[in-house]
Design an enzyme around this catalytic site. Structure first.
Site, PDB file in Angstrom:
ATOM      1  CE  LYS A  49       3.058   0.132   4.971  1.00 52.85           C
ATOM      2  NZ  LYS A  49       2.557  -0.054   3.614  1.00 52.85           N
ATOM      3  NE  ARG A  89       2.840  -8.184   9.959  1.00 52.77           N
ATOM      4  CZ  ARG A  89       2.984  -7.020   9.389  1.00 52.77           C
ATOM      5  NH1 ARG A  89       3.949  -6.229   9.704  1.00 52.77           N
ATOM      6  NH2 ARG A  89       2.149  -6.587   8.507  1.00 52.77           N
ATOM      7  CD  GLU A 116      -2.533  -0.980   2.794  1.00 52.51           C
ATOM      8  OE1 GLU A 116      -2.296  -1.841   3.660  1.00 52.51           O
ATOM      9  OE2 GLU A 116      -3.310  -0.016   2.972  1.00 52.51           O
TER      10      GLU A 116
HETATM   11  P1  ATP Z   1       2.914  -2.406   8.138  1.00 50.88           P
HETATM   12  O1  ATP Z   1       2.176  -3.365   9.002  1.00 50.88           O
HETATM   13  O2  ATP Z   1       4.345  -2.261   8.440  1.00 50.88           O
HETATM   14  O3  ATP Z   1       2.249  -1.076   8.041  1.00 50.88           O
HETATM   15  P2  ATP Z   1       1.686  -3.477   5.855  1.00 50.88           P
HETATM   16  O4  ATP Z   1       1.481  -4.922   5.948  1.00 50.88           O
HETATM   17  O5  ATP Z   1       0.517  -2.636   6.065  1.00 50.88           O
HETATM   18  O6  ATP Z   1       2.935  -3.058   6.726  1.00 50.88           O
HETATM   19  P3  ATP Z   1       1.832  -3.435   3.024  1.00 50.88           P
HETATM   20  O7  ATP Z   1       2.204  -2.301   2.175  1.00 50.88           O
HETATM   21  O8  ATP Z   1       0.439  -3.904   3.034  1.00 50.88           O
HETATM   22  O9  ATP Z   1       2.298  -3.058   4.482  1.00 50.88           O
HETATM   23  O10 ATP Z   1       2.816  -4.642   2.774  1.00 50.88           O
HETATM   24  C1  ATP Z   1       3.133  -5.152   1.517  1.00 50.88           C
HETATM   25  C2  ATP Z   1       3.536  -6.581   1.672  1.00 50.88           C
HETATM   26  O11 ATP Z   1       4.607  -6.715   2.587  1.00 50.88           O
HETATM   27  C3  ATP Z   1       2.383  -7.402   2.212  1.00 50.88           C
HETATM   28  O12 ATP Z   1       2.264  -8.576   1.440  1.00 50.88           O
HETATM   29  C4  ATP Z   1       2.796  -7.699   3.625  1.00 50.88           C
HETATM   30  O13 ATP Z   1       2.283  -8.944   4.023  1.00 50.88           O
HETATM   31  C5  ATP Z   1       4.325  -7.701   3.543  1.00 50.88           C
HETATM   32  N1  ATP Z   1       4.912  -7.341   4.835  1.00 50.88           N
HETATM   33  C6  ATP Z   1       4.646  -6.248   5.579  1.00 50.88           C
HETATM   34  N2  ATP Z   1       5.329  -6.271   6.727  1.00 50.88           N
HETATM   35  C7  ATP Z   1       6.070  -7.403   6.716  1.00 50.88           C
HETATM   36  C8  ATP Z   1       6.979  -8.016   7.638  1.00 50.88           C
HETATM   37  N3  ATP Z   1       7.280  -7.439   8.797  1.00 50.88           N
HETATM   38  N4  ATP Z   1       7.543  -9.194   7.290  1.00 50.88           N
HETATM   39  C9  ATP Z   1       7.246  -9.765   6.120  1.00 50.88           C
HETATM   40  N5  ATP Z   1       6.397  -9.259   5.223  1.00 50.88           N
HETATM   41  C10 ATP Z   1       5.800  -8.096   5.503  1.00 50.88           C
HETATM   42 MG    MG Z   2      -1.056  -4.156   4.803  1.00 50.71          MG
END
Ligand code: ATP
Ligand code: MG
Length: 557
Positions: A271, A261, A36
């Site tokens: 984020k 994760r 995102e």
């Molecule tokens: P955050 O929780 O840090 O705000 P998010 O999951 O909302 O991150 P996205 O932009 O949706 O962020 O993430 C893009 C991809 O990265 C998704 O497929 C998500 O599952 C993966 N991702 C996010 N954080 C991690 C992590 N800590 N370890 C592995 N993969 C991750």
């Molecule tokens: Mg997400």
């Protein structure tokens, strides 16, 4: 020829190999990395990028870069651009497969119309708060919305009027009609569309209704014919909902596979929290070298190879776990040891005078650029009568096991001569050591016949009149606690910020570093790895300490 032992498959690759045996997805592997664009990427994303692109490469498949840009309020092109830069820097190429959920808004809208026509979706006038109250709890069934049984025609009419902008934000939503008593709360008539009269960074003012992430994500995967939708564990409970959409819409079904994760000690990885650190000035920006963001790590001096290697070593797990920061640094040191050129620099200077060295003589000595890579050759380092050495390398009254410089002791100056300490000059008032005097043995110059006379210690130095001043930024962990999120009542992760996470010093560096350019990485011998900061371009050289040579974090408790 002996076969190289194969690393055992991770569970995702096991699933793919099984699918390829049964022909489940026609032996195609097509993955995607779906961020995102509402913040900068962090090292958790790096892991997901390596996994998605790496898996596609391993099975001769493809990986898309898709921006799940369904929320115009939080998203920005700044984030889109940074994400692309980071993925590229990590070493991956999405070729012409750069997609946006917003490219599919029309298709997603048409899918919603199909759901309405099937009696699977309805327009609801409850407020978001009321919808929350009606949802029930894990132990109690929810209550049906009074708008749940609107006719298909009325729903179609209202949904199209929602689209045309007739209604104010928050006055109506489109919901799936599933089951208000479903044990999985996400299946209790989830919201599919909400009204947001906000300009979108790509679609402008074309839309004033936007799909929810949960409605868009799975359908976007389907539209792109993704075979394996790899995502993190928190989406496991969303899977029944994603499957429900796919089944009701009768469209291509990607296979969702969840993994744990990445969490790392001494850091936060969300984020939202990283944004807080930036907005409240705990750090200097998203790319502050203390941040676990990809751009922060890059500025700190991390290499793409070290991050890819890290992702590979930690593998993929099905259960949540926390990786020690030390493992990340280990991967970094391994790579920098191979890549970084060696240089001489003195962080805490102490003046050293060689009494029997000619006053005006300057010798250009040969120094090895990188003992791990002979192709990098030698460079010249000027040597003269007055040098700086590290304060820590001298002790006036040393303990028994101190082999560095001390009165009467001999040490070797790296790439130069053996010296012997003869005198200590102190400030008459404070007693502070001002300079150390010594004599050198001209027969012992490195590379000369008598150079292999043994002494117990070799120390580094720079020539006082040739050295340049530089700023060094020494970093420690940003948080004092292994888990910064574990706090007492009424406190939050920011209360665990390490007040000593940045120390700025002026030091002396050898003159060959005058031409160093932003991003270049060096090992300052015996001190650590350093990377030239972009601030350097503004005059005085500035170096970030990337990592010490050994694990030696001093964390204030
Ligand atoms: P955050 O929780 O840090 O705000 P998010 O999951 O909302 O991150 P996205 O932009 O949706 O962020 O993430 C893009 C991809 O990265 C998704 O497929 C998500 O599952 C993966 N991702 C996010 N954080 C991690 C992590 N800590 N370890 C592995 N993969 C991750
Ligand atoms: Mg997400």
């Amino acid at each position: 020829m002996e076969a190289k032992p194969e690393k055992s498959l991770n569970f995702i690759h096991e699933i793919i190999e099984e699918d390829n045996k049964t022909g489940k997805h026609g032996n195609i592997v097509h993955t995607r990395f779906p961020p995102e664009p509402n913040g900068y990427l962090h090292i958790g994303h790096a892991k997901s990028i390596c996994l998605n692109f790496g898996t596609a490469a391993k099975y001769n498949g493809l990986c898309n870069l898709r921006f799940d840009d369904t929320n115009p309020v939080k998203e920005d092109v700044e984030y889109v651009d940074s994400i692309k830069e980071d993925v590229r820097w990590l070493g991956f190429d999405w070729e012409d497969r750069e997609f946006y959920a917003s490219d599919y808004f029309e298709t997603l809208y048409n899918y919603a119309v199909i759901l309405i026509k099937k009696g699977n979706a309805y327009v609801c006038d409850l407020t978001v708060e009321e919808i929350g109250q009606y949802r029930g709890t894990v132990t109690h069934a929810g209550k049906e919305s009074p708008y749940r049984n609107r006719s298909v025609d009325e729903n179609l009419d209202m949904f199209s009027r929602m689209r045309s902008g007739e209604f104010a934000d928050g006055t109506k939503v489109l919901r799936a009609k599933i089951d208000m008593a479903h044990p999985n709360m996400l299946m209790r008539d989830p919201i599919l569309y909400r009204i947001i009269h906000t300009e979108h960074h790509r679609t402008g003012n074309k839309w004033c209704i936007y799909p929810m992430y949960d409605y868009a994500h799975g359908q976007c995967d389907s539209i792109e014919h993704i075979t394996h939708s790899i995502c993190t564990l928190e989406f496991e409970v969303h899977r029944p909902l994603y499957d429900w959409f796919i089944k009701e819409l009768e469209i291509h079904a990607p296979q969702q596979i969840e993994f744990a994760r990445l969490n790392i000690t001494h850091t936060v990885m969300s984020k939202r929290k990283l944004l807080e650190l930036v907005q409240e000035n705990y750090v200097k920006g998203w790319d502050d070298p203390r941040m676990p963001t990809i751009c922060g790590l890059r500025r700190r001096g991390y290499t793409p190879e070290s991050l890819r290697n890290f992702a590979d070593i930690i593998g993929v797990a099905k259960r949540d776990n926390v990786i020690d920061f030390a493992l990340l640094e280990h991967c970094l040191r391994e790579d920098l040891n191979k890549q970084a050129l060696r240089r001489l620099a003195v962080l805490n200077p102490l003046k050293l005078v060689i009494e029997n060295y000619p006053d005006e003589l300057v010798e250009e000595l040969d120094a090895v650029n990188n003992p791990e890579n002979t192709e990098t050759g030698l460079r010249k380092v000027p040597f003269s009568k007055i040098l700086y050495i590290e304060q820590e390398d001298f002790m006036e009254n040393p303990p028994a096991k101190f082999f560095r410089l001390a009165p009467g002791n001999e040490v070797r100056l790296k790439y130069a001569y053996i010296i012997k300490c003869t005198e200590v000059i102190k400030d008459n008032n404070t007693g502070e050591i001002k300079e150390v005097h010594c004599t050198y043995d001209p027969e012992t110059r490195s590379g000369m016949p008598l150079s292999n006379r043994k002494v117990k210690s070799t120390i580094h130095w720079v020539s006082a009149k040739h050295a340049l001043e530089a700023e060094v930024r020494l970093y420690e962990q940003l948080f004092t606690k292994e888990n910064p999120e574990a706090t007492e009542e009424g406190k939050d992760f920011k209360d665990n910020i390490n007040p000593n996470s940045l120390q700025i010093k002026t030091c002396f560096i050898e003159p060959s570093l005058s031409e160093s350019k932003s991003g270049e990485k060096y090992q300052f011998e015996r001190i650590g790895y350093f990377c030239v900061d972009p601030d350097s371009d503004k005059g005085k050289p500035v170096f970030n300490r990337t990592v010490t040579l050994r694990d030696s974090y001093k964390i204030v408790k």
